[in-house]
Design an enzyme around this catalytic site. Structure first.
Site, PDB file in Angstrom:
ATOM      1  N   HIS A 159       8.999  76.008  41.870  1.00 21.34           N
ATOM      2  CA  HIS A 159       7.711  75.422  42.277  1.00 21.34           C
ATOM      3  C   HIS A 159       7.555  73.994  41.748  1.00 21.34           C
ATOM      4  O   HIS A 159       6.446  73.526  41.556  1.00 21.34           O
ATOM      5  CB  HIS A 159       6.533  76.273  41.786  1.00 21.34           C
ATOM      6  CG  HIS A 159       6.678  77.740  42.088  1.00 21.34           C
ATOM      7  ND1 HIS A 159       6.179  78.321  43.220  1.00 21.34           N
ATOM      8  CD2 HIS A 159       7.308  78.736  41.402  1.00 21.34           C
ATOM      9  CE1 HIS A 159       6.464  79.619  43.223  1.00 21.34           C
ATOM     10  NE2 HIS A 159       7.166  79.892  42.134  1.00 21.34           N
ATOM     11  N   SER A 286      11.986  46.100  47.537  1.00 22.83           N
ATOM     12  CA  SER A 286      10.810  45.903  48.383  1.00 22.83           C
ATOM     13  C   SER A 286      10.683  44.418  48.682  1.00 22.83           C
ATOM     14  O   SER A 286      10.960  43.578  47.824  1.00 22.83           O
ATOM     15  CB  SER A 286       9.566  46.388  47.637  1.00 22.83           C
ATOM     16  OG  SER A 286       8.404  45.782  48.168  1.00 22.83           O
ATOM     17  N   LYS A 292      10.450  46.915  42.535  1.00 24.32           N
ATOM     18  CA  LYS A 292      10.850  48.165  43.163  1.00 24.32           C
ATOM     19  C   LYS A 292      12.355  48.317  43.339  1.00 24.32           C
ATOM     20  O   LYS A 292      13.066  47.377  43.637  1.00 24.32           O
ATOM     21  CB  LYS A 292      10.201  48.281  44.548  1.00 24.32           C
ATOM     22  CG  LYS A 292       8.708  48.430  44.484  1.00 24.32           C
ATOM     23  CD  LYS A 292       8.285  49.871  44.290  1.00 24.32           C
ATOM     24  CE  LYS A 292       8.521  50.585  45.585  1.00 24.32           C
ATOM     25  NZ  LYS A 292       7.911  51.882  45.660  1.00 24.32           N
ATOM     26  N   GLU A 299      16.637  58.986  50.901  1.00 21.97           N
ATOM     27  CA  GLU A 299      15.568  59.195  51.884  1.00 21.97           C
ATOM     28  C   GLU A 299      16.133  59.269  53.294  1.00 21.97           C
ATOM     29  O   GLU A 299      15.677  60.059  54.121  1.00 21.97           O
ATOM     30  CB  GLU A 299      14.542  58.065  51.778  1.00 21.97           C
ATOM     31  CG  GLU A 299      13.744  58.128  50.486  1.00 21.97           C
ATOM     32  CD  GLU A 299      12.905  56.874  50.261  1.00 21.97           C
ATOM     33  OE1 GLU A 299      11.688  57.006  50.177  1.00 21.97           O
ATOM     34  OE2 GLU A 299      13.466  55.777  50.177  1.00 21.97           O
TER      35      GLU A 299
END
Ligand code: ARG
Length: 466
Positions: A159, A286, A292, A299
């Site tokens: 979880h 970024s 970043k 992804e």
């Protein structure tokens, strides 16, 4: 006015296809990649025709030489593909016929229906082998991280909440299991592909005295003992698209696995966790926020898995409800499987590259796994050892956890007197369980994360992955 049809099937037509229809119905723009398999099929087929006396050996040799020349041209990028000629099969046959008069006999006892089924079965065997090798590459990258940093302990999660401590290697070995099943599935798909369709014709075979087993042998459609394997029903052979669906399933399931691995890596590389750092070479920045570093390869692996599932879905929908046997709808079977192949190949490489380049932050992992709550279950087991029924033990540990929360103390820092008040099963030595070495050593059974088992699994994977 439409031109008179020049296509291979043009005899009964007074007009050729409209420009729009040509554009709509061509498949050569994507099936040209079947050329090496189409040529191998044609060579085997013509060898068989000569073997049974339907063409002369001279004609066979001329056809073979012509096909070899065409393959060389294609490989060199010098072959001109024409959408006017619809597909890979007609492009090659027409080019051959220009130079080799005997090529007019090549299509004897053959249809594009059994031809394309053959091309695809050969392609599937090849594709499965390529993908299995690439997935092996990803497995090797995972194993090398385990070899380097596998002794690190991290919290395992259920979880996405801290559950119990595991060696990082144990976590990584879970990935190896997933990918091993993916490889096995591809081997299985390749074995399903290993049946020769040629001789099924358009739907009902041929009246000519062909030798299907001869062709099958030529193309390597043989069992482990070298005996030819030919498909057993001509109608099923030209209608069947199970393999396409199985192949896309194997890719989609690999996609599910890589996506879950990618998700772990994304979580682990977040500042909140910081168990690992992903390689700069597989991340991007970024355009606005200078600080970043984004886990884009992971992804995209996650995103591409959606595409692999989409391809599977396309194929399932394409095949459902089609009357037997071949229908032109089935031409749409190729773009999704080719895409699944291309993307799976790319993803396996990217997964390997990303994992090979990651850094493990050993201190951060040690900090996270030092949480004594991770050993609450071991405390319950301690009570069980002292004769307490597990349900009761679970409750008694729950109360200890509650007390720690109330007193705002780490679980292992509670006063023994307080703990003993909770349940008579607790002895003075109750806190011995808060020792990671002890906790891991006690997990001895097969499949468990204890050090002896992990060593065993290292040996197993080192042997399996070469
Ligand atoms: N390009 C076709 C396909 O991929 C080959 C088979 C054509 N057969 C036919 N009966 N038109 O499906």
């Amino acid at each position: 006015m439409a031109k008179k049809s020049q296509a291979t099937w043009g005899g009964r037509f007074t007009a050729g296809p409209a420009e729009l229809m040509l554009k709509f119905s061509e498949s050569v723009s994507f099936d040209h990649r079947l050329a090496p398999f189409d040529i191998a099929g044609s060579k085997a087929h013509s060898a068989m025709l000569a073997h049974v006396g339907l063409i002369t050996t001279k004609e066979r040799d001329a056809i073979h030489a012509g096909l070899d020349a065409i393959l060389a041209q294609i490989t060199a990028g010098k072959f001109t593909w024409s959408t006017q000629l619809e597909d890979v099969h007609m492009n090659i046959e027409q080019a051959l016929t220009k130079n080799v008069p005997a090529a007019a006999r090549l299509h004897t006892a053959r249809s594009r229906n059994d031809q394309v089924a053959t091309d695809m079965r050969l392609w599937f065997k090849h594709a499965c082998a390529v993908l299995a090798e690439k997935i092996l590459g990803a497995q090797r990258a995972i194993l090398s991280v385990a070899q380097r940093d596998g002794d690190v302990l991290i919290p395992g999660y259920t979880h996405l909440q801290r559950a119990q401590p595991v060696f990082l290697s144990h976590h990584l070995f879970a990935y190896l299991e997933m990918l091993e099943r993916d490889r096995a599935r591809l081997v299985e798909v390749a074995s399903h592909a290993n049946w020769c369709p040629l001789g099924s014709g358009a739907i009902a075979g041929t009246t000519l005295p062909i030798d299907r087993e001869f062709t099958a042998k030529q193309l390597g459609f043989v069992d482990a003992r070298g005996r030819p394997q030919v498909t057993q029903n001509s109608m099923d052979t030209v209608a069947d698209r199970d393999l396409f669906i199985e192949f896309a399933t194997a890719c989609a399931l690999f996609g599910v696995h890589m996506s879950r691995i990618a998700e772990d890596l994304i979580i682990w590389s977040s500042v909140e966790f910081k168990f690992i750092d992903l390689p700069d070479t597989f991340c991007t920045g970024s355009s606005l926020m200078p600080q970043k570093k984004n886990p884009d390869s992971c992804e995209l692996l996650r995103g591409k898995s959606a595409r692999l599932q989409g391809n599977l879905h396309t194929l399932l929908t394409l095949a459902k409800g089609l009357p037997l046997t071949y229908n032109r709808d089935l031409q749409e079977d190729k773009p999704p499987v080719f895409d699944s192949f291309d993307q799976t190949a790319l993803c396996a490489d990217v997964l390997a590259g990303t994992i090979a380049g990651l850094t493990v932050f050993r201190d951060r992992c040690a900090g996270a796994v030092a949480d004594p709550a991770l050993l609450a279950t071991d405390l319950a087991d301690y009570l069980v050892d002292r004769g307490v029924p597990f349900r009761e033990a679970h409750h008694a540990v729950g109360s200890v956890v509650k007390l720690a929360e109330t007193l705002q103390l780490p679980l292992d820092k509670l006063p023994t007197a307080e703990v003993k008040k909770i349940h008579p099963g607790y002895g003075d030595d109750w806190a011995v369980v808060f020792d990671l070495k002890r906790a891991m050593d006690k997990r001895r059974g097969t499949g468990m994360p204890g050090p002896a088992q992990v060593r065993k699994q290292f040996k197993r994977w080192e042997k399996l992955l070469g």
